[in-house]
Design a protein around this motif. Sequence first.
Motif, PDB file in Angstrom:
ATOM      1  N   VAL A 166       6.447  44.554  14.415  1.00  0.00           N
ATOM      2  CA  VAL A 166       6.665  43.581  13.341  1.00  0.00           C
ATOM      3  C   VAL A 166       5.496  43.633  12.359  1.00  0.00           C
ATOM      4  CG1 VAL A 166       6.856  41.117  12.810  1.00  0.00           C
ATOM      5  CG2 VAL A 166       8.064  42.072  14.791  1.00  0.00           C
ATOM      6  N   GLU A 167       5.804  43.483  11.085  1.00  0.00           N
ATOM      7  CA  GLU A 167       4.771  43.543  10.051  1.00  0.00           C
ATOM      8  C   GLU A 167       3.712  42.460  10.279  1.00  0.00           C
ATOM      9  OE1 GLU A 167       4.420  43.451   5.150  1.00  0.00           O
ATOM     10  OE2 GLU A 167       6.329  43.033   6.155  1.00  0.00           O
ATOM     11  N   ASN A 168       2.449  42.849  10.134  1.00  0.00           N
ATOM     12  CA  ASN A 168       1.315  41.926  10.266  1.00  0.00           C
ATOM     13  C   ASN A 168       1.269  41.241  11.634  1.00  0.00           C
ATOM     14  OD1 ASN A 168       0.385  42.382   7.609  1.00  0.00           O
ATOM     15  ND2 ASN A 168       1.837  40.872   6.800  1.00  0.00           N
ATOM     16  N   ALA A 170      -0.723  41.622  14.131  1.00  0.00           N
ATOM     17  CA  ALA A 170      -2.069  41.224  14.559  1.00  0.00           C
ATOM     18  C   ALA A 170      -2.433  39.863  13.974  1.00  0.00           C
ATOM     19  CB  ALA A 170      -3.093  42.276  14.141  1.00  0.00           C
ATOM     20  N   LEU A 171      -2.122  39.679  12.697  1.00  0.00           N
ATOM     21  CA  LEU A 171      -2.395  38.391  12.052  1.00  0.00           C
ATOM     22  C   LEU A 171      -1.530  37.297  12.658  1.00  0.00           C
ATOM     23  CD1 LEU A 171      -3.653  36.616   9.865  1.00  0.00           C
ATOM     24  CD2 LEU A 171      -1.872  37.423   8.288  1.00  0.00           C
ATOM     25  N   ARG A 172      -0.283  37.613  12.926  1.00  0.00           N
ATOM     26  CA  ARG A 172       0.641  36.622  13.489  1.00  0.00           C
ATOM     27  C   ARG A 172       0.200  36.178  14.886  1.00  0.00           C
ATOM     28  NH1 ARG A 172       6.380  37.334  11.274  1.00  0.00           N
ATOM     29  NH2 ARG A 172       6.122  38.629   9.420  1.00  0.00           N
ATOM     30  N   THR A 173      -0.206  37.147  15.712  1.00  0.00           N
ATOM     31  CA  THR A 173      -0.649  36.784  17.061  1.00  0.00           C
ATOM     32  C   THR A 173      -1.928  35.954  17.008  1.00  0.00           C
ATOM     33  OG1 THR A 173      -1.813  38.908  17.269  1.00  0.00           O
ATOM     34  CG2 THR A 173       0.409  38.781  18.167  1.00  0.00           C
ATOM     35  N   SER A 174      -2.819  36.305  16.086  1.00  0.00           N
ATOM     36  CA  SER A 174      -4.050  35.530  15.937  1.00  0.00           C
ATOM     37  C   SER A 174      -3.738  34.095  15.534  1.00  0.00           C
ATOM     38  CB  SER A 174      -4.958  36.189  14.896  1.00  0.00           C
ATOM     39  OG  SER A 174      -6.130  35.428  14.702  1.00  0.00           O
ATOM     40  N   LEU A 175      -2.809  33.930  14.605  1.00  0.00           N
ATOM     41  CA  LEU A 175      -2.416  32.588  14.175  1.00  0.00           C
ATOM     42  C   LEU A 175      -1.792  31.804  15.326  1.00  0.00           C
ATOM     43  CD1 LEU A 175      -0.889  33.364  10.654  1.00  0.00           C
ATOM     44  CD2 LEU A 175      -3.000  32.105  11.131  1.00  0.00           C
ATOM     45  N   ALA A 176      -0.956  32.478  16.125  1.00  0.00           N
ATOM     46  CA  ALA A 176      -0.296  31.801  17.241  1.00  0.00           C
ATOM     47  C   ALA A 176      -1.315  31.338  18.283  1.00  0.00           C
ATOM     48  CB  ALA A 176       0.729  32.730  17.885  1.00  0.00           C
ATOM     49  N   LEU A 177      -2.250  32.226  18.639  1.00  0.00           N
ATOM     50  CA  LEU A 177      -3.269  31.865  19.619  1.00  0.00           C
ATOM     51  C   LEU A 177      -4.154  30.734  19.106  1.00  0.00           C
ATOM     52  CD1 LEU A 177      -4.325  35.415  20.871  1.00  0.00           C
ATOM     53  CD2 LEU A 177      -3.085  33.686  22.167  1.00  0.00           C
ATOM     54  N   ASN A 178      -4.548  30.821  17.845  1.00  0.00           N
ATOM     55  CA  ASN A 178      -5.395  29.771  17.280  1.00  0.00           C
ATOM     56  C   ASN A 178      -4.651  28.446  17.187  1.00  0.00           C
ATOM     57  OD1 ASN A 178      -7.810  31.194  16.908  1.00  0.00           O
ATOM     58  ND2 ASN A 178      -7.069  32.119  15.021  1.00  0.00           N
ATOM     59  N   ALA A 179      -3.356  28.509  16.914  1.00  0.00           N
ATOM     60  CA  ALA A 179      -2.558  27.284  16.853  1.00  0.00           C
ATOM     61  C   ALA A 179      -2.519  26.603  18.217  1.00  0.00           C
ATOM     62  CB  ALA A 179      -1.140  27.602  16.381  1.00  0.00           C
ATOM     63  N   ILE A 180      -2.309  27.389  19.273  1.00  0.00           N
ATOM     64  CA  ILE A 180      -2.255  26.810  20.617  1.00  0.00           C
ATOM     65  C   ILE A 180      -3.613  26.229  20.999  1.00  0.00           C
ATOM     66  CG2 ILE A 180      -1.855  27.284  23.060  1.00  0.00           C
ATOM     67  CD1 ILE A 180       0.109  29.464  22.206  1.00  0.00           C
ATOM     68  N   ARG A 181      -4.681  26.973  20.697  1.00  0.00           N
ATOM     69  CA  ARG A 181      -6.021  26.455  20.993  1.00  0.00           C
ATOM     70  C   ARG A 181      -6.272  25.144  20.257  1.00  0.00           C
ATOM     71  NH1 ARG A 181      -7.920  32.061  21.454  1.00  0.00           N
ATOM     72  NH2 ARG A 181      -8.018  32.221  19.186  1.00  0.00           N
ATOM     73  N   GLY A 182      -5.860  25.093  18.995  1.00  0.00           N
ATOM     74  CA  GLY A 182      -6.065  23.877  18.214  1.00  0.00           C
ATOM     75  C   GLY A 182      -5.298  22.693  18.774  1.00  0.00           C
ATOM     76  N   ILE A 183      -4.076  22.940  19.218  1.00  0.00           N
ATOM     77  CA  ILE A 183      -3.262  21.868  19.798  1.00  0.00           C
ATOM     78  C   ILE A 183      -3.903  21.349  21.081  1.00  0.00           C
ATOM     79  CG2 ILE A 183      -1.047  21.359  20.901  1.00  0.00           C
ATOM     80  CD1 ILE A 183       0.160  23.451  18.910  1.00  0.00           C
ATOM     81  N   VAL A 184      -4.365  22.282  21.918  1.00  0.00           N
ATOM     82  CA  VAL A 184      -5.006  21.879  23.174  1.00  0.00           C
ATOM     83  C   VAL A 184      -6.280  21.094  22.889  1.00  0.00           C
ATOM     84  CG1 VAL A 184      -6.153  22.747  25.248  1.00  0.00           C
ATOM     85  CG2 VAL A 184      -4.004  23.773  24.491  1.00  0.00           C
ATOM     86  N   PHE A 185      -7.048  21.543  21.907  1.00  0.00           N
ATOM     87  CA  PHE A 185      -8.272  20.837  21.533  1.00  0.00           C
ATOM     88  C   PHE A 185      -7.947  19.417  21.074  1.00  0.00           C
ATOM     89  CE2 PHE A 185     -11.633  19.451  18.744  1.00  0.00           C
ATOM     90  CZ  PHE A 185     -12.790  19.899  19.355  1.00  0.00           C
ATOM     91  N   VAL A 209       7.517  31.228  18.014  1.00  0.00           N
ATOM     92  CA  VAL A 209       8.386  32.405  18.145  1.00  0.00           C
ATOM     93  C   VAL A 209       8.847  32.860  16.765  1.00  0.00           C
ATOM     94  CG1 VAL A 209      10.645  33.209  18.941  1.00  0.00           C
ATOM     95  CG2 VAL A 209       9.149  31.948  20.501  1.00  0.00           C
ATOM     96  N   GLN A 210       9.193  31.908  15.919  1.00  0.00           N
ATOM     97  CA  GLN A 210       9.594  32.251  14.553  1.00  0.00           C
ATOM     98  C   GLN A 210       8.445  32.920  13.800  1.00  0.00           C
ATOM     99  OE1 GLN A 210      12.695  31.988  13.055  1.00  0.00           O
ATOM    100  NE2 GLN A 210      13.248  31.618  15.197  1.00  0.00           N
ATOM    101  N   LEU A 211       7.246  32.426  14.021  1.00  0.00           N
ATOM    102  CA  LEU A 211       6.073  33.027  13.386  1.00  0.00           C
ATOM    103  C   LEU A 211       5.904  34.479  13.817  1.00  0.00           C
ATOM    104  CD1 LEU A 211       3.307  32.954  11.886  1.00  0.00           C
ATOM    105  CD2 LEU A 211       2.319  32.054  14.007  1.00  0.00           C
ATOM    106  N   LEU A 212       6.141  34.753  15.097  1.00  0.00           N
ATOM    107  CA  LEU A 212       5.931  36.098  15.625  1.00  0.00           C
ATOM    108  C   LEU A 212       7.044  37.074  15.252  1.00  0.00           C
ATOM    109  CD1 LEU A 212       4.692  35.194  19.222  1.00  0.00           C
ATOM    110  CD2 LEU A 212       3.308  36.151  17.367  1.00  0.00           C
ATOM    111  N   LEU A 213       8.280  36.597  15.191  1.00  0.00           N
ATOM    112  CA  LEU A 213       9.416  37.516  15.100  1.00  0.00           C
ATOM    113  C   LEU A 213      10.108  37.578  13.746  1.00  0.00           C
ATOM    114  CD1 LEU A 213      11.156  36.820  18.534  1.00  0.00           C
ATOM    115  CD2 LEU A 213       9.412  38.533  17.978  1.00  0.00           C
ATOM    116  N   ARG A 214       9.937  36.578  12.919  1.00  0.00           N
ATOM    117  CA  ARG A 214      10.718  36.556  11.670  1.00  0.00           C
ATOM    118  C   ARG A 214      10.300  37.678  10.716  1.00  0.00           C
ATOM    119  NH1 ARG A 214       8.214  31.085   8.890  1.00  0.00           N
ATOM    120  NH2 ARG A 214       6.146  31.931   8.414  1.00  0.00           N
TER     121      ARG A 214
END
Length: 214
Positions: A166-168, A170-185, A209-214
Amino acid sequence: MRGVTDSEGVDSTSAGRRTQAQRRAETRAKLIDAAIASVLEVGYSKTTVRRISDLAGVSSGGSRHFFPRKIDLVVEALEYSIRQRTAAVRESLDVLPITEPERAEAVLDLVWKDYTDPLFEFGLKLWVTAADDPELRKRLLPATELIVSSFGEIFVKALGEQTVAVENIALRTSLALNAIRGIVFARAFEPRQLHMTGNDWPAIRAELVQLLLR
């Protein structure tokens, strides 16, 4: 000096050394577990060598034999927690679904499970303290960089070839991981977020999932 061999041909000196090594490893493990428990309960600042020793059932002198300072013990505990977390995630990779979006959902579930584990909270509490503690921050950096790079690599690999294309991504996975970390924080430290529970996760996961796959 040669070791004494018993009637079964076992070198008792070697056996004694093994037993001593086992005792040392057990004591070390107790101290690490106690350090994690103390930081989770009262935070890094209120954690002392005496408190850790009491929780572990080890004398203060005995604990200092393994770890001269509190920071040495806590950093070792962080490195241990990272090894445990990484191993747990890797063990789950072989049973992931093959097709999407089920695979992406399962991968995100793995990350959510890890980030809501007490071992993650332990590391999080250390980093909050490290913001005002230059020495602690410096000591935490190598282990933290390792877990960030390891999880990023595992995350991309776990998503599979189809998703990685999927295009970008690496950026999408980084955003997803950071989003989860932020929610947990937010759940851990912001009172207004205390109403959030694990029941919110399916809706959050659907958006990621939409962020990763769309």
